[in-house]
Design a protein around this motif. Structure first.
Motif, PDB file in Angstrom:
ATOM      1  N   ASP A 141       7.646  -7.595   8.290  1.00 14.84           N
ATOM      2  CA  ASP A 141       7.626  -8.711   7.329  1.00 14.84           C
ATOM      3  C   ASP A 141       6.491  -9.069   6.687  1.00 14.84           C
ATOM      4  O   ASP A 141       6.010  -9.055   5.424  1.00 14.84           O
ATOM      5  CB  ASP A 141       8.588  -9.781   7.721  1.00 14.84           C
ATOM      6  N   VAL A 142       5.626  -9.194   7.917  1.00 17.49           N
ATOM      7  CA  VAL A 142       3.996  -9.730   7.506  1.00 17.49           C
ATOM      8  C   VAL A 142       3.323  -8.830   6.671  1.00 17.49           C
ATOM      9  O   VAL A 142       2.643  -9.038   5.603  1.00 17.49           O
ATOM     10  CB  VAL A 142       3.257 -10.169   8.812  1.00 17.49           C
ATOM     11  N   PHE A 143       3.415  -7.213   7.551  1.00 23.25           N
ATOM     12  CA  PHE A 143       2.782  -6.409   6.860  1.00 23.25           C
ATOM     13  C   PHE A 143       3.290  -6.191   5.187  1.00 23.25           C
ATOM     14  O   PHE A 143       2.409  -5.847   4.326  1.00 23.25           O
ATOM     15  CB  PHE A 143       3.214  -5.113   7.528  1.00 23.25           C
ATOM     16  N   ILE A 144       4.487  -6.127   5.022  1.00 16.82           N
ATOM     17  CA  ILE A 144       5.000  -5.820   3.590  1.00 16.82           C
ATOM     18  C   ILE A 144       4.520  -7.304   2.531  1.00 16.82           C
ATOM     19  O   ILE A 144       3.766  -6.931   1.606  1.00 16.82           O
ATOM     20  CB  ILE A 144       6.514  -5.750   3.573  1.00 16.82           C
ATOM     21  N   GLU A 145       4.570  -8.144   3.418  1.00 16.27           N
ATOM     22  CA  GLU A 145       4.041  -9.332   2.437  1.00 16.27           C
ATOM     23  C   GLU A 145       2.308  -9.245   2.317  1.00 16.27           C
ATOM     24  O   GLU A 145       2.136  -9.567   1.040  1.00 16.27           O
ATOM     25  CB  GLU A 145       4.209 -10.699   3.349  1.00 16.27           C
ATOM     26  N   ALA A 146       1.561  -8.808   3.179  1.00 23.51           N
ATOM     27  CA  ALA A 146       0.359  -8.921   3.195  1.00 23.51           C
ATOM     28  C   ALA A 146      -0.154  -7.765   2.015  1.00 23.51           C
ATOM     29  O   ALA A 146      -1.242  -8.009   1.455  1.00 23.51           O
ATOM     30  CB  ALA A 146      -0.273  -8.585   4.545  1.00 23.51           C
ATOM     31  N   VAL A 147       0.692  -6.389   2.278  1.00 22.65           N
ATOM     32  CA  VAL A 147       0.055  -5.385   1.204  1.00 22.65           C
ATOM     33  C   VAL A 147       0.996  -5.278   0.032  1.00 22.65           C
ATOM     34  O   VAL A 147       0.689  -4.361  -0.839  1.00 22.65           O
ATOM     35  CB  VAL A 147       0.183  -4.082   2.054  1.00 22.65           C
ATOM     36  N   ALA A 148       1.896  -6.230  -0.264  1.00 22.17           N
ATOM     37  CA  ALA A 148       2.445  -6.098  -1.263  1.00 22.17           C
ATOM     38  C   ALA A 148       1.775  -6.278  -2.420  1.00 22.17           C
ATOM     39  O   ALA A 148       0.965  -7.248  -2.535  1.00 22.17           O
ATOM     40  CB  ALA A 148       3.713  -7.020  -1.315  1.00 22.17           C
ATOM     41  N   PRO A 149       1.779  -5.474  -3.616  1.00 21.93           N
ATOM     42  CA  PRO A 149       0.885  -5.791  -4.907  1.00 21.93           C
ATOM     43  C   PRO A 149       1.324  -7.022  -5.399  1.00 21.93           C
ATOM     44  O   PRO A 149       2.370  -7.470  -5.431  1.00 21.93           O
ATOM     45  CB  PRO A 149       1.438  -4.567  -5.746  1.00 21.93           C
ATOM     46  N   SER A 150       0.142  -7.666  -5.772  1.00 14.43           N
ATOM     47  CA  SER A 150       0.541  -9.041  -6.384  1.00 14.43           C
ATOM     48  C   SER A 150       1.090  -8.853  -7.835  1.00 14.43           C
ATOM     49  O   SER A 150       1.275  -9.994  -8.627  1.00 14.43           O
ATOM     50  CB  SER A 150      -0.877  -9.738  -6.470  1.00 14.43           C
ATOM     51  N   GLY A 151       0.813  -7.543  -8.555  1.00 14.25           N
ATOM     52  CA  GLY A 151       1.567  -7.564  -9.790  1.00 14.25           C
ATOM     53  C   GLY A 151       3.192  -7.499  -9.827  1.00 14.25           C
ATOM     54  O   GLY A 151       3.987  -7.955  -8.851  1.00 14.25           O
ATOM     55  N   SER A 152       3.607  -6.792 -10.723  1.00 14.19           N
ATOM     56  CA  SER A 152       5.049  -6.925 -10.909  1.00 14.19           C
ATOM     57  C   SER A 152       5.739  -5.586 -10.264  1.00 14.19           C
ATOM     58  O   SER A 152       5.194  -4.882  -9.646  1.00 14.19           O
ATOM     59  CB  SER A 152       5.214  -6.335 -12.614  1.00 14.19           C
ATOM     60  N   SER A 153       6.976  -5.779 -10.341  1.00 14.16           N
ATOM     61  CA  SER A 153       7.622  -4.659  -9.483  1.00 14.16           C
ATOM     62  C   SER A 153       7.492  -3.312 -10.243  1.00 14.16           C
ATOM     63  O   SER A 153       7.636  -2.317  -9.584  1.00 14.16           O
ATOM     64  CB  SER A 153       9.424  -4.927  -9.275  1.00 14.16           C
ATOM     65  N   GLU A 154       7.013  -3.261 -11.454  1.00 10.15           N
ATOM     66  CA  GLU A 154       6.942  -1.838 -12.182  1.00 10.15           C
ATOM     67  C   GLU A 154       5.656  -1.211 -11.420  1.00 10.15           C
ATOM     68  O   GLU A 154       5.848  -0.097 -11.165  1.00 10.15           O
ATOM     69  CB  GLU A 154       6.689  -2.119 -13.468  1.00 10.15           C
ATOM     70  N   GLU A 155       4.785  -2.237 -10.985  1.00 12.74           N
ATOM     71  CA  GLU A 155       3.475  -1.786 -10.219  1.00 12.74           C
ATOM     72  C   GLU A 155       3.898  -1.032  -8.824  1.00 12.74           C
ATOM     73  O   GLU A 155       3.229   0.216  -8.875  1.00 12.74           O
ATOM     74  CB  GLU A 155       2.686  -2.928 -10.200  1.00 12.74           C
ATOM     75  N   VAL A 156       4.788  -1.657  -8.245  1.00 11.48           N
ATOM     76  CA  VAL A 156       5.266  -0.928  -7.143  1.00 11.48           C
ATOM     77  C   VAL A 156       5.903   0.091  -7.235  1.00 11.48           C
ATOM     78  O   VAL A 156       5.678   1.149  -6.558  1.00 11.48           O
ATOM     79  CB  VAL A 156       6.295  -2.057  -6.368  1.00 11.48           C
ATOM     80  N   SER A 157       6.781   0.238  -8.381  1.00 14.54           N
ATOM     81  CA  SER A 157       7.580   1.358  -8.686  1.00 14.54           C
ATOM     82  C   SER A 157       6.887   2.512  -8.819  1.00 14.54           C
ATOM     83  O   SER A 157       7.191   3.695  -8.503  1.00 14.54           O
ATOM     84  CB  SER A 157       8.483   0.968  -9.709  1.00 14.54           C
ATOM     85  N   SER A 158       5.362   2.479  -9.587  1.00  9.81           N
ATOM     86  CA  SER A 158       4.909   3.495  -9.803  1.00  9.81           C
ATOM     87  C   SER A 158       3.987   3.958  -8.943  1.00  9.81           C
ATOM     88  O   SER A 158       3.704   5.136  -8.686  1.00  9.81           O
ATOM     89  CB  SER A 158       3.647   2.921 -11.012  1.00  9.81           C
ATOM     90  N   GLN A 159       4.129   3.294  -7.554  1.00  9.50           N
ATOM     91  CA  GLN A 159       3.461   3.984  -6.164  1.00  9.50           C
ATOM     92  C   GLN A 159       4.705   4.378  -5.363  1.00  9.50           C
ATOM     93  O   GLN A 159       4.387   4.814  -4.574  1.00  9.50           O
ATOM     94  CB  GLN A 159       2.955   2.695  -5.555  1.00  9.50           C
ATOM     95  N   GLY A 160       5.698   4.303  -5.906  1.00  7.50           N
ATOM     96  CA  GLY A 160       6.769   5.050  -5.370  1.00  7.50           C
ATOM     97  C   GLY A 160       7.436   4.302  -4.156  1.00  7.50           C
ATOM     98  O   GLY A 160       8.050   4.667  -3.214  1.00  7.50           O
ATOM     99  N   ASN A 161       7.131   2.924  -4.036  1.00  8.82           N
ATOM    100  CA  ASN A 161       7.144   2.068  -3.197  1.00  8.82           C
ATOM    101  C   ASN A 161       8.440   1.120  -3.322  1.00  8.82           C
ATOM    102  O   ASN A 161       8.922   0.158  -2.706  1.00  8.82           O
ATOM    103  CB  ASN A 161       6.231   1.179  -2.599  1.00  8.82           C
ATOM    104  N   ALA A 162       8.997   1.184  -4.634  1.00  6.82           N
ATOM    105  CA  ALA A 162      10.034   0.188  -5.233  1.00  6.82           C
ATOM    106  C   ALA A 162      10.977  -0.297  -4.200  1.00  6.82           C
ATOM    107  O   ALA A 162      11.300  -1.306  -4.027  1.00  6.82           O
ATOM    108  CB  ALA A 162      10.664   0.857  -6.481  1.00  6.82           C
ATOM    109  N   LYS A 163      11.592   0.801  -3.411  1.00  4.62           N
ATOM    110  CA  LYS A 163      12.739   0.522  -2.699  1.00  4.62           C
ATOM    111  C   LYS A 163      12.128  -0.375  -1.666  1.00  4.62           C
ATOM    112  O   LYS A 163      13.186  -1.131  -0.980  1.00  4.62           O
ATOM    113  CB  LYS A 163      13.348   1.825  -2.153  1.00  4.62           C
TER     114      LYS A 163
END
Lengths: 262, 373
Positions: B331-353
């Protein structure tokens, strides 16, 4: 052994790792086969000839060239050491140990020279029963060993240059084969170069350090009275200059080798 | 270290003046391979002697480059680094005499397991008798007896990894770097190696810096962890403190009735949208799969549970599983490295799930960590 200088320790490691049976067949077996097959087949059709007042049988002529060729094969082993260490991760692993890049290079060259000298000794043992005439004098011994050392350093440097530049296994092997072919056959290692040799090949053979290594070794295996008649000191100087230049080129290229190949 | 605007800055008070007391002291380290793009940017931290320090981060975070710099394999573009009190730029040889390195890529000599150990010991200048003795011990310790006389290149990936780690223990050292040392190992061998590392650190004072993707083993092994992402340090502290800080949040696991997973209606999406409407302090840190629940992190789990039940009733969705668990390092890891941008940004990196940010800002202001505890 624990107090050995770093380059010597690395050289010993290189020799242990690279002297498996398959490698020995290439490093020693190929020159030995050349010696046996060419010596046996050509000696019956090539009459003795004179160089610098010394009459050579083909077997006696060939042994000088084959010993020189051994320095080429040892040089390929040197290049393969770097290439394999890069390919299989040992290059960066060794450099994370208390060794410098220069010491690593020293280890490769020392191992190459040692392999060249040891291989040559083994080839002499094969050549004598075949009728090669070998005279050993102090000056001759210095000439043989000196030429083999310079040849080992030159060809090791050349192969290190290739190994440092090439990442693909196939490319490395192909380049190596082409170099071995041209270097060994466009030289006076297996037959004398004379005015009837086509000019382009004659020029290449005069640029080819193997010619001078072979002449240095050959001169060292005849009676000392014939030594300078066979070996012009300028040849030794040319070999020395070519070796220094090749070493510097290889060193510069090697110094920029990236830690990881993959 | 304080957290400001979602980024961390490090208090350096006094610690640099005494870099010799640290096994590793890094100050404003930056590195670029091409002079343009920095793969490490302004990283500063210290590692105490005898500490087991974990360097975590996703692929491309800069972990391996950091290790290569710390092991003197590459010179950093900027910054000051001291290893065991020695200056990285001037004292490479002195440093290398006292460290061990298990690199990420495999590396072996064309020789048997036994010969590989012997050759490595030889390179370290260990007398024959001693290295033979140590080789025998290491072969046994790392379960390599059956393959001791096989060529290293013929071994399985896990066996090769074991040999690579074992090989490093043939010599003495003060500081050991391990770059993803347990990749390819089965759980038993992994645990055995982690226990060995723990023992070496506790009994012999060995300092260990290792990188891993496996958060469980970092949790098990490390005194402190640093989380890197995109070349920057995102978090650094003891595992427990990080869990506490980031987890002012708790993780709520929820599985909706399995039939809805096969439904064409994006039932989870609707569900989360409704949740957002009634409860802003939630973050869906993990989308559900066939076998795993959705994970929602929140500082107020009781309110989220209320909202989940309420929304489920309203949507007529059956809840199959609902659980509140303690924060994990993951949880800490995900929190720390989660992009601060929108969910679209995450999605573009293939990590949306794996990481969909809903209300990140509300979960990140909860305190700071110190660079050296």
């Amino acid at each position: 052994m624990s107090s050995l200088p770093n380059s010597v320790r690395l050289a010993w490691r290189n020799l242990r790792v690279n002297t498996d049976p398959a490698s020995l067949v290439v490093i020693l077996g190929l020159p030995a086969m050349y010696l046996v097959f060419m010596g046996t087949m050509y000696v019956s059709i090539i009459p003795p000839f004179s160089i610098g007042g010394f009459e050579f049988s083909y077997a006696s002529y060939l042994i000088g060239g084959i010993l020189a060729f051994e320095s080429v094969m040892a040089g390929t082993m040197g290049g393969s050491m770097l290439w394999a260490d890069r390919r299989f991760g040992m290059f960066s692993q060794i450099l994370s140990l208390p060794f410098t890049r220069t010491q690593y290079l020293g280890g490769v060259i020392l191992a190459t020279v040692a392999a060249s000298l040891a291989g040559s000794l083994a080839l002499v043992a094969i050549a004598i029963p075949m009728g090669s005439s070998i005279h050993v004098s102090p000056v001759g011994l210095v000439s043989v060993i000196g030429s083999l050392i310079l040849g080992g350093i030159f060809f090791c440097s050349l192969m290190l240059f290739v190994a440092a530049k090439v990442d693909s296994n196939n490319a490395y092997n192909s380049i190596q084969i082409v170099i071995i072919f041209i270097v060994s056959f466009v030289s006076d290692a297996y037959y004398p170069i004379n005015l009837r040799t086509p000019l382009p090949l004659r020029i290449i053979s005069y640029l080819n350090p193997l010619t001078y290594v072979a002449d240095g070794v050959r001169a060292g295996l005849v009676p000392s009275s014939n030594f300078f008649a066979i070996l012009n000191p300028i040849e030794t100087l040319v070999l020395l200059v070519e070796t220094i230049v090749m070493f510097l080129v290889a060193y510069r290229t090697y110094a920029n080798v990236k830690i990881n190949m993959t | 270290m304080q957290i400001a605007d979602g980024k961390e800055t490090y208090s350096k008070g006094g610690e640099d003046s005494n870099a010799q007391s640290f096994a590793i002291s890094i100050e404003n380290l930056s590195h670029s391979y091409d002079g343009k793009k920095y793969v490490i940017s302004d990283v500063s931290f210290n590692v105490n002697r005898g500490e087991i320090f974990g360097l975590l981060g996703p692929n491309g975070a800069g972990k391996t480059t950091t290790i290569k710099i710390l092991t003197t394999l590459i010179q950093p573009s900027k910054g000051n680094v001291k290893i065991l009190g020695f200056d990285l730029r001037k004292d490479g040889m002195k440093i290398r005499r006292r460290i061990g390195v298990v690199q990420q890529d495999s590396s072996f000599d064309f020789a048997t397991v036994r010969q590989n150990l012997d050759l490595y010991g030889f390179l370290w200048g260990i007398p024959k008798e001693e290295r033979t003795k140590r080789s025998i011990e290491l072969i046994k310790m790392f379960g390599l007896e059956e393959v001791a006389n096989q060529r290293a290149f013929d071994l399985s990936g896990g066996q090769q990894r074991r040999l690579q780690v074992a090989r490093e223990f043939i010599h003495d050292m003060d500081l050991l770097f391990l770059d993803e040392p347990t990749v390819g190992l089965d759980p038993l061998m992994r645990r055995r190696i982690l226990d060995l590392l723990k023992e070496k650190a506790r009994k012999e004072g060995l300092t260990i810096l290792f990188t891993t993707h496996n958060l469980e083993e970092a949790d098990y092994l490390c005194d402190r962890v640093a989380i890197m992402d995109k070349g920057r340090l995102q978090a650094l502290d003891t595992v427990e403190r990080l869990k506490r800080i980031y987890g002012g949040t708790k993780a709520i696991e929820v599985i909706l009735a399995s039939s809805v997973l096969n439904s064409e209606i994006p039932i989870y999406d609707n569900f989360f949208r409704k949740l957002r409407e009634v409860q802003v302090d939630v973050e869906v840190s993990k989308q559900p799969t066939d076998s795993e629940p959705a994970v929602i992190v929140s500082k107020h789990p009781e309110k989220v549970i209320e909202a989940i039940i309420s929304v489920a009733n309203e949507q007529r969705v059956k809840i199959e599983w609902l659980n509140v668990r303690k924060s994990t390092l993951e949880d800490v890891f995900i929190e720390a490295v989660a992009p601060s941008g929108s969910s679209e940004e995450v999605s573009s990196q293939g990590n949306a799930k794996e990481s969909t940010t809903i209300a990140k800002s509300s979960t990140q202001g909860g305190g700071g960590t110190s660079a050296n505890s």
